[in-house]
Write a protein that holds these residues in place. Structure first.
Motif, PDB file in Angstrom:
ATOM      1  N   ASP A  47      16.628  -0.545  10.786  1.00 12.83           N
ATOM      2  CA  ASP A  47      16.326  -0.171   9.407  1.00 12.83           C
ATOM      3  C   ASP A  47      14.778   0.174   9.269  1.00 12.83           C
ATOM      4  OD1 ASP A  47      18.889   0.116   8.888  1.00 12.83           O
ATOM      5  OD2 ASP A  47      18.908  -2.003   8.280  1.00 12.83           O
ATOM      6  N   LYS A  48      14.021  -0.543   9.816  1.00 17.71           N
ATOM      7  CA  LYS A  48      12.576  -0.240   9.520  1.00 17.71           C
ATOM      8  C   LYS A  48      12.026   0.645  10.541  1.00 17.71           C
ATOM      9  CE  LYS A  48      11.397  -4.484   7.000  1.00 17.71           C
ATOM     10  NZ  LYS A  48      10.541  -5.684   6.725  1.00 17.71           N
ATOM     11  N   GLU A  49      12.635   0.307  11.681  1.00 15.97           N
ATOM     12  CA  GLU A  49      12.167   1.519  12.687  1.00 15.97           C
ATOM     13  C   GLU A  49      12.347   2.807  12.532  1.00 15.97           C
ATOM     14  OE1 GLU A  49      10.698   0.059  15.271  1.00 15.97           O
ATOM     15  OE2 GLU A  49      10.551   1.848  16.677  1.00 15.97           O
ATOM     16  N   ARG A  50      13.307   3.161  12.046  1.00 16.26           N
ATOM     17  CA  ARG A  50      13.564   4.661  11.662  1.00 16.26           C
ATOM     18  C   ARG A  50      12.813   5.063  10.678  1.00 16.26           C
ATOM     19  NH1 ARG A  50      18.942   2.899   9.317  1.00 16.26           N
ATOM     20  NH2 ARG A  50      19.767   3.686  11.103  1.00 16.26           N
ATOM     21  N   LEU A  51      11.965   4.605  10.045  1.00 19.21           N
ATOM     22  CA  LEU A  51      10.939   4.853   9.174  1.00 19.21           C
ATOM     23  C   LEU A  51       9.755   5.252   9.642  1.00 19.21           C
ATOM     24  CD1 LEU A  51      11.884   2.701   5.876  1.00 19.21           C
ATOM     25  CD2 LEU A  51      12.733   4.797   6.516  1.00 19.21           C
ATOM     26  N   VAL A  52       9.486   4.366  10.900  1.00 21.34           N
ATOM     27  CA  VAL A  52       8.128   4.405  11.322  1.00 21.34           C
ATOM     28  C   VAL A  52       7.917   5.251  12.885  1.00 21.34           C
ATOM     29  CG1 VAL A  52       6.401   2.925  12.534  1.00 21.34           C
ATOM     30  CG2 VAL A  52       7.590   2.033  10.491  1.00 21.34           C
ATOM     31  N   THR A  53       9.166   5.366  13.433  1.00 24.11           N
ATOM     32  CA  THR A  53       9.109   6.112  14.826  1.00 24.11           C
ATOM     33  C   THR A  53      10.161   6.893  14.862  1.00 24.11           C
ATOM     34  OG1 THR A  53      10.343   4.533  16.073  1.00 24.11           O
ATOM     35  CG2 THR A  53       8.102   4.122  15.909  1.00 24.11           C
ATOM     36  N   LYS A  54      10.224   7.877  15.772  1.00 21.95           N
ATOM     37  CA  LYS A  54      11.124   8.942  15.746  1.00 21.95           C
ATOM     38  C   LYS A  54      12.230   8.604  16.780  1.00 21.95           C
ATOM     39  CE  LYS A  54       9.654  12.729  17.535  1.00 21.95           C
ATOM     40  NZ  LYS A  54      10.567  13.576  18.372  1.00 21.95           N
ATOM     41  N   LEU A  55      12.237   7.396  17.176  1.00 22.10           N
ATOM     42  CA  LEU A  55      13.262   6.988  17.894  1.00 22.10           C
ATOM     43  C   LEU A  55      14.920   7.350  17.602  1.00 22.10           C
ATOM     44  CD1 LEU A  55      14.253   5.044  20.357  1.00 22.10           C
ATOM     45  CD2 LEU A  55      14.570   3.109  18.706  1.00 22.10           C
ATOM     46  N   GLU A  56      15.262   7.252  16.423  1.00 21.47           N
ATOM     47  CA  GLU A  56      16.465   7.836  15.996  1.00 21.47           C
ATOM     48  C   GLU A  56      16.850   9.273  16.246  1.00 21.47           C
ATOM     49  OE1 GLU A  56      17.510   7.245  11.961  1.00 21.47           O
ATOM     50  OE2 GLU A  56      19.485   6.800  12.467  1.00 21.47           O
ATOM     51  N   GLN A  57      15.682  10.137  16.003  1.00 20.40           N
ATOM     52  CA  GLN A  57      15.733  11.483  16.286  1.00 20.40           C
ATOM     53  C   GLN A  57      15.785  11.592  17.757  1.00 20.40           C
ATOM     54  OE1 GLN A  57      14.203  10.119  13.795  1.00 20.40           O
ATOM     55  NE2 GLN A  57      12.848  11.893  12.945  1.00 20.40           N
ATOM     56  N   ASP A  58      15.105  11.107  18.385  1.00 22.25           N
ATOM     57  CA  ASP A  58      14.894  10.903  20.034  1.00 22.25           C
ATOM     58  C   ASP A  58      15.982  11.017  20.694  1.00 22.25           C
ATOM     59  OD1 ASP A  58      12.377  12.160  19.802  1.00 22.25           O
ATOM     60  OD2 ASP A  58      11.440  10.303  20.314  1.00 22.25           O
ATOM     61  N   LEU A  59      17.170   9.955  20.117  1.00 23.81           N
ATOM     62  CA  LEU A  59      18.385   9.480  20.775  1.00 23.81           C
ATOM     63  C   LEU A  59      19.352  10.971  21.484  1.00 23.81           C
ATOM     64  CD1 LEU A  59      19.493   6.723  18.546  1.00 23.81           C
ATOM     65  CD2 LEU A  59      18.769   6.716  20.857  1.00 23.81           C
ATOM     66  N   ILE A  60      19.358  10.876  22.851  1.00 22.98           N
ATOM     67  CA  ILE A  60      20.177  11.989  23.123  1.00 22.98           C
ATOM     68  C   ILE A  60      21.748  11.695  23.285  1.00 22.98           C
ATOM     69  CG2 ILE A  60      18.282  13.457  24.214  1.00 22.98           C
ATOM     70  CD1 ILE A  60      18.844  12.092  26.879  1.00 22.98           C
ATOM     71  N   ILE A  95       0.670  -1.281   0.112  1.00 23.54           N
ATOM     72  CA  ILE A  95      -0.068  -0.132  -0.097  1.00 23.54           C
ATOM     73  C   ILE A  95       0.894   1.454   0.109  1.00 23.54           C
ATOM     74  CG2 ILE A  95      -1.933   1.194   1.374  1.00 23.54           C
ATOM     75  CD1 ILE A  95      -2.676  -1.410   2.542  1.00 23.54           C
ATOM     76  N   PRO A  96       0.627   2.161  -1.040  1.00 25.11           N
ATOM     77  CA  PRO A  96       1.614   3.534  -0.941  1.00 25.11           C
ATOM     78  C   PRO A  96       1.326   4.122   0.285  1.00 25.11           C
ATOM     79  CG  PRO A  96      -0.217   3.578  -2.713  1.00 25.11           C
ATOM     80  CD  PRO A  96      -0.350   2.084  -2.064  1.00 25.11           C
ATOM     81  N   GLY A  97       2.233   5.013   0.803  1.00 23.94           N
ATOM     82  CA  GLY A  97       1.940   5.802   1.982  1.00 23.94           C
ATOM     83  C   GLY A  97       2.220   5.388   3.015  1.00 23.94           C
ATOM     84  N   LEU A  98       2.507   3.871   3.164  1.00 29.04           N
ATOM     85  CA  LEU A  98       2.616   3.228   4.468  1.00 29.04           C
ATOM     86  C   LEU A  98       4.167   2.963   4.574  1.00 29.04           C
ATOM     87  CD1 LEU A  98      -0.310   0.841   4.964  1.00 29.04           C
ATOM     88  CD2 LEU A  98      -0.296   3.444   5.439  1.00 29.04           C
ATOM     89  N   LYS A  99       4.618   3.151   6.155  1.00 27.80           N
ATOM     90  CA  LYS A  99       5.857   2.596   6.352  1.00 27.80           C
ATOM     91  C   LYS A  99       5.578   1.585   7.450  1.00 27.80           C
ATOM     92  CE  LYS A  99       8.523   5.418   4.065  1.00 27.80           C
ATOM     93  NZ  LYS A  99       7.321   6.101   3.410  1.00 27.80           N
ATOM     94  N   VAL A 100       5.968   0.298   7.224  1.00 22.27           N
ATOM     95  CA  VAL A 100       5.759  -0.958   8.146  1.00 22.27           C
ATOM     96  C   VAL A 100       6.915  -1.430   9.057  1.00 22.27           C
ATOM     97  CG1 VAL A 100       4.306  -2.932   8.406  1.00 22.27           C
ATOM     98  CG2 VAL A 100       3.905  -1.354   6.522  1.00 22.27           C
ATOM     99  N   ALA A 101       6.830  -1.423  10.277  1.00 20.72           N
ATOM    100  CA  ALA A 101       7.922  -2.213  11.161  1.00 20.72           C
ATOM    101  C   ALA A 101       7.412  -3.147  12.094  1.00 20.72           C
ATOM    102  CB  ALA A 101       8.630  -1.063  11.841  1.00 20.72           C
ATOM    103  N   PRO A 102       8.019  -4.384  12.077  1.00 17.49           N
ATOM    104  CA  PRO A 102       7.554  -5.357  13.096  1.00 17.49           C
ATOM    105  C   PRO A 102       8.312  -5.232  14.294  1.00 17.49           C
ATOM    106  CG  PRO A 102       8.982  -6.411  11.708  1.00 17.49           C
ATOM    107  CD  PRO A 102       9.014  -4.843  11.229  1.00 17.49           C
ATOM    108  N   THR A 103       7.649  -5.520  15.499  1.00 22.30           N
ATOM    109  CA  THR A 103       8.146  -5.537  16.955  1.00 22.30           C
ATOM    110  C   THR A 103       7.790  -6.660  17.699  1.00 22.30           C
ATOM    111  OG1 THR A 103       6.484  -4.214  17.978  1.00 22.30           O
ATOM    112  CG2 THR A 103       8.289  -2.992  17.119  1.00 22.30           C
TER     113      THR A 103
END
Ligand code: ADP
Ligand code: MG
Lengths: 416, 226
Positions: free
Chosen positions: A142-155, A110-118
């Motif tokens: 690699d999938k997580e960084r497309l779906v959540t902001k975890l990477e940007q939130d790293l201090i 489906i276009p417009g969707l990013k999917v990550a399993p956990t």
């Protein structure tokens, strides 16, 4: 009656009763100003909160649960019948999303969707003498960084650290602070299955959402599966979408297609969104109460004017003013107080908002914030202006109607 | 005084209903023509004011009718009566009822502004002219509280004249004025009738002034007595 004449008489009445007029002006102005200030504060906070959720949490989450318990075969045989079953034992199913890989593959089409399993589950984080209960989330970075902001939130640290370290773990800031854990420290993670992993802290994140920062930890999916003793199992699929407004619709269609309970971000935060509804109700009733008090003020001035101006009403009516003319004069007085009060309130409200915007302080509630997040919109001015005018017109209406119904002969006779 | 009356009362009776009904005036027949000056006299409580309110369409009779320009006013609604008062009547009361927040000039302009037939400039000119005619030229910008009783009463007369009414009604206009002011005010009414051809009805208990009217109507207990 030509409007300028009515306005002139109304203006004279008010300007000769300056103190009372000013008091009721202040009533309206305060009501309007508080509305603008409170509304911009509340809506700013709420908007900010929603933005943070939309930013940092998945928009749709598929869980390994069902909304309704599975149908028993006998229910399929006798649909609609009253069936009582005793001694049912739940099937000993392996929990997790069955066919998770196929679901992900389908969604990725489906276009417009990013999917990550956990795979998420509870565990105990042990560091020195300190045990803290945490939520362990196994991810595919690699999938997580497309779906959540975890990477940007790293201090501190990097998402790649999960790959490079032998056993890497990323902690929420709150988790780290409470246990006194720093980067590169070694911690033990103990699962309910009894598996213990020695892990190295490769990152610390701060999302600003207190609950998340105090409980969530991330590791590679493989490690989480080992920890939970559930090889190859995933129990959540998180989806990020381009158009967040479509989240509820998407959740519904996924749930009906795959059967698993699927929640939109609105459903996941429904408790907080529910609190917002109550907050707004409290705001509107507070401001409503202020305006009711302002109403009494206006009612009071105009009643007094009507009482003091009985003689004038008599002379105006005998002169040939109609009942409606008299009523209009006093409604104009309410409107004047309303208009000027609203203008003053707008100015005061604007000042209050700017003042609040200049304040800086630290606050920790649902979210961590420094100062007020303010939402500025002409809508608040329009709503408060309309309420102020409505209230003052209504407050003037009753004494105005009384004045218009006075019989000139009674007034003239009484005074003669 | 032979023309058809501008203002006419026919068989006018006004009773206040109640457990003990009070009769204010009874069976009044009266006609006032253009240029006629009528004085209503009588002891206190005889119904003079009540009659004036009925004639001025401020009160409705229990029986009988009031005709203006030969047409009955019976059955007119409040708005129609107000419009008639605005264009055809001028009132002067004992306690001069000027609007205290407005100066003399503004007070005189108010009926004209309500009627709305003249432009702002014309209204102002006419108000100044009326005040001038009553000897109040230099008091035009004074508030009522800055004027004497006689001056205020003359402002009230100017205001009553504002819309060029056919009928002037006055209730004891000289009641609380000194002799000299009373004389002045009364002569204004005389002038309105004689020079300007208005129908003037003045209630007064001053027999000396009443003597200078064209006609005297004497009331006792709400009835006209000869
Ligand atoms: N609203 C009223 N209720 C009872 N009596 C009234 C009322 N108005 C007038 N009256 C009585 O009617 C009579 C006539 O009053 P009025 O017309 O004012 O007399 P005048 O002007 O000649 O003094 C008086 O006896 C007065 O007391
Ligand atoms: Mg009287």
């Amino acid at each position: 009656m030509p409007a300028p004449l009515g306005l002139a008489i109304a203006a004279r009445h008010l300007s000769h009763r300056r103190r009372q007029t000013v008091t009721s002006l202040l009533g309206v102005a305060l009501g309007v100003a508080f509305f603008i200030a409170i509304a911009s504060m509340m809506q700013g906070f709420q908007q900010d909160f929603v933005n943070r959720i939309i930013d940092s949490s998945p928009h749709v989450t598929i869980k390994d649960e069902f909304r309704t318990p599975p149908r028993q075969p006998v229910e399929n045989v006798y649909p609609g019948a009253t069936i009582q079953l005793r001694g049912l034992k739940p099937k000993d199913e392996v929990r997790g999303l069955r066919g998770g890989r196929a679901i992900i593959a389908a969604l990725e089409q489906i276009p417009g969707l990013k999917v990550a399993p956990t795979l998420s589950g509870n565990a105990l984080l042990r560091y020195g003498p300190k045990d803290s209960s945490v939520n362990v989330i196994g991810i595919d970075p690699d999938k997580e960084r497309l779906v959540t902001k975890l990477e940007q939130d790293l201090i501190a640290g990097k998402l790649e650290g999960l790959y490079t370290a032998a056993n890497g773990i990323i902690l929420g800031e709150g988790v780290a602070l409470k246990a006194g854990i720093a980067m590169d420290d070694l911690v033990s993670v103990v699962s309910p299955e009894g598996v213990v992993l020695r892990m190295k802290v490769v990152g610390i994140f701060r999302s600003g959402l207190t609950l998340t920062d105090n409980f969530d930890t991330y590791m590679l999916m493989k490690k989480a599966q080992v920890l939970q003793n559930r090889p190859n199992v995933i129990n959540r699929v998180r989806i990020r979408m381009d158009d967040v407004e479509q989240a509820e619709a998407l959740a519904k269609s996924i749930e009906s297609r795959f059967g698993y309970r699927t929640e939109s971000w609105q459903e996941q935060s429904s408790n907080v969104l529910g609190i917002f509804v109550i907050q707004n109700a409290i705001m509107y009733s507070t401001v409503g109460a202020i305006l009711i008090v302002a109403c009494f003020g206006i009612f009071n001035v105009i009643s007094t004017v009507v009482f003091e101006k009985t003689k004038d009403i008599g002379i105006l009516k005998s002169m040939g003013f109609r009942d409606a003319d008299i009523r209009r004069i006093f409604v104009y007085e309410g409107l004047m107080v309303g208009c000027i009060g609203v203008l003053m309130g707008w100015a005061l409200g604007y000042g209050l908002v700017e003042f609040m915007g200049s304040l800086e302080f630290k606050m920790e509630g649902f979210v961590r914030a420094e100062g007020f997040v303010l939402y500025r919109t002409p809508k608040h001015y329009a709503i408060s202006g309309a309420m102020g005018l409505l209230a003052s017109t209504f407050a003037a209406w009753l004494p105005a109607r009384r004045a218009s119904r006075m019989k000139p002969v009674d007034i003239v006779r009484g005074a003669a | 005084m032979t023309a058809i009356p501008i203002l006419e009362a026919r068989n006018l009776t006004r009773e206040l209903p109640g457990p003990v009904p009070v009769t204010l005036v009874r069976d009044i027949d009266l006609g006032v023509g253009a240029g006629e000056f009528v004085a209503i006299t009588g002891p206190s409580g005889s119904g003079k004011s009540s009659l004036l309110y009925l004639l001025g369409l401020l009160d409705a009779p229990s029986n009988g009718e009031v005709l203006v320009d030969g047409l009955t006013t019976h059955g007119l609604n409040d708005n129609q009566l107000a419009d008639l008062r605005l264009s055809r009547f001028g009132f002067v009361f004992q306690f001069h009822f000027l609007l205290p927040e407005f100066n003399a000039l503004d007070n005189v302009q108010i009926p004209m502004r309500r009627l709305g037939l003249l432009g702002a400039g014309e209204i102002r000119d006419r108000a100044e002219m009326l005040l001038q005619a009553l000897g109040l030229g230099e008091h035009a910008h004074k508030l009522p509280e800055q004027m004497s009783g006689g001056q205020r009463q003359r402002v009230a007369i100017a205001r009553a004249m504002a819309n060029d009414p056919a009928v002037i009604l006055a209730d004891e206009p000289t009641g609380n004025l000194d002799t000299k002011s009373a004389e002045n005010v009364f002569s204004q009414f005389r002038r309105l009738a004689t020079d300007l051809g208005r129908a003037v009805v003045v209630v007064t208990h001053d027999t000396e002034l009443a003597a200078r009217a064209d006609r005297r109507v004497h009331l006792v207990d709400g009835r006209i007595v000869p």
